[in-house]
Scaffold this motif. Sequence first.
Motif, PDB file in Angstrom:
ATOM      1  N   HIS A 196       5.071  -4.066  -6.632  1.00 51.66           N
ATOM      2  CA  HIS A 196       3.682  -4.112  -6.189  1.00 51.66           C
ATOM      3  C   HIS A 196       2.966  -2.802  -6.542  1.00 51.66           C
ATOM      4  O   HIS A 196       1.780  -2.818  -6.894  1.00 51.66           O
ATOM      5  N   TRP A 197       3.664  -1.689  -6.441  1.00 50.88           N
ATOM      6  CA  TRP A 197       3.074  -0.403  -6.797  1.00 50.88           C
ATOM      7  C   TRP A 197       2.746  -0.345  -8.294  1.00 50.88           C
ATOM      8  O   TRP A 197       1.727   0.217  -8.692  1.00 50.88           O
ATOM      9  N   GLN A 198       3.587  -0.971  -9.120  1.00 49.47           N
ATOM     10  CA  GLN A 198       3.306  -1.040 -10.548  1.00 49.47           C
ATOM     11  C   GLN A 198       2.049  -1.860 -10.811  1.00 49.47           C
ATOM     12  O   GLN A 198       1.264  -1.549 -11.721  1.00 49.47           O
ATOM     13  N   VAL A 199       1.847  -2.917 -10.012  1.00 46.81           N
ATOM     14  CA  VAL A 199       0.625  -3.725 -10.155  1.00 46.81           C
ATOM     15  C   VAL A 199      -0.606  -2.880  -9.842  1.00 46.81           C
ATOM     16  O   VAL A 199      -1.617  -2.944 -10.561  1.00 46.81           O
ATOM     17  N   VAL A 200      -0.523  -2.083  -8.781  1.00 46.09           N
ATOM     18  CA  VAL A 200      -1.655  -1.215  -8.426  1.00 46.09           C
ATOM     19  C   VAL A 200      -1.936  -0.216  -9.538  1.00 46.09           C
ATOM     20  O   VAL A 200      -3.102   0.046  -9.881  1.00 46.09           O
ATOM     21  N   LYS A 201      -0.885   0.331 -10.141  1.00 45.17           N
ATOM     22  CA  LYS A 201      -1.078   1.282 -11.245  1.00 45.17           C
ATOM     23  C   LYS A 201      -1.775   0.606 -12.425  1.00 45.17           C
ATOM     24  O   LYS A 201      -2.630   1.218 -13.088  1.00 45.17           O
ATOM     25  N   ARG A 202      -1.419  -0.653 -12.688  1.00 48.36           N
ATOM     26  CA  ARG A 202      -2.053  -1.362 -13.796  1.00 48.36           C
ATOM     27  C   ARG A 202      -3.530  -1.626 -13.499  1.00 48.36           C
ATOM     28  O   ARG A 202      -4.374  -1.591 -14.402  1.00 48.36           O
TER      29      ARG A 202
END
Length: 377
Positions: A196-202
């Motif tokens: 989920h944190w990777q999604v926020v970064k994207r």
Amino acid sequence: MVDSLLTRIDAIPYDDLHAMLLNHEFLYGSSLKKLSLSESSATKTSPNANSVQRSTTSSASGSPQPNRGGRCFCGRVRGGRGHGTFSSGPPGQSSGRYVLIYVDDILVTNSDASAVPVLLRQLSTEFSIKDLGPLHFFLGIEAKSKIQIQGVALHDNPTEYRSMVGALQYVTLTLSDVAFSINRAYQYMHAPTKNHWQVVKRILLYLKSTSSHGLLLERSPSRRLQTVSDADWAGDGSDRKSTGGFAIFLGPNLISWKLRKQCTVACSSTEPEYKALADASVELIWLESLFKELGLPLPSPPVLWCDNIGATYLSANPMFHARTKHVEVDCHFVCDRVAKKQLQVQFIPTHDQLADTFTKALSTARFDFLRDKLKIR
């Protein structure tokens, strides 16, 4: 009965479930005949809250069976009627061990994972059981935990995730193209994972690369309100709930949009589409009253475009059947406005549906096309 059992599994507060199979359960008759059980508040029938009940089980023929002198399961009853959940923790608390039994299929879990093997050894000394290991299948149903589906590793700093996603909520006030992505990220605030944190970064990278984009508003003499509404039926893989959304245009300009995850699981594709249509109608009523107060009455009734033929027909023909009784209130609300000629509901092909960007993940080409149509440039 199986539905009730699945509800019991979902209510168990631990994720580490262990499966067992009781070999030839019918042979043990009286070894299971004494169950010392104190009832929970949900099933209490005795006036004495601390009473101890005895349940006697015999073979199908009623004849006594050989007793192996086994130790009994003790705990408070969580369920019954042929299958039940037993727990040995203190009354009123969720801690302790849970044993769920359905005929000869057994699930075991414990607040302390290391105590599960101990319980298994205790049971194997009294009964002939087969250890099936961690739960993968139960009664022919494949079982996967949400953590397995969404990513095992939790984010190291949940506060950082919550702070960032909370700030991103303000971006959706002016940029409709990221509303769906931020809405999905917001749904995992309670237990964000590294995925989920990777999604926020994207999302942040996308906002950085499109920092020159904004909502374009053109001067136009048109005061005609048009709305597109859409819903993604059972689009959330974790709970199969639908996401509905709409976008409202004044002339060529986008002036209002909204998306939200619906509260219930829809049984048909028409239900979430009609719910989104009803939500859009409420917003249109507010905008109509606003323009009226500003001295700018609308020249014609608003037009609401929907890509679901069932929802479109239902708005004009309020003949209910079994599948639409549960959306009767929304249907009466929309039908009443259509009958009074205060709203027009029209069909729009799916490839022209601009509200897709609010309800589902899209390919890059499709997303860029819809973003341009929504005047995000």
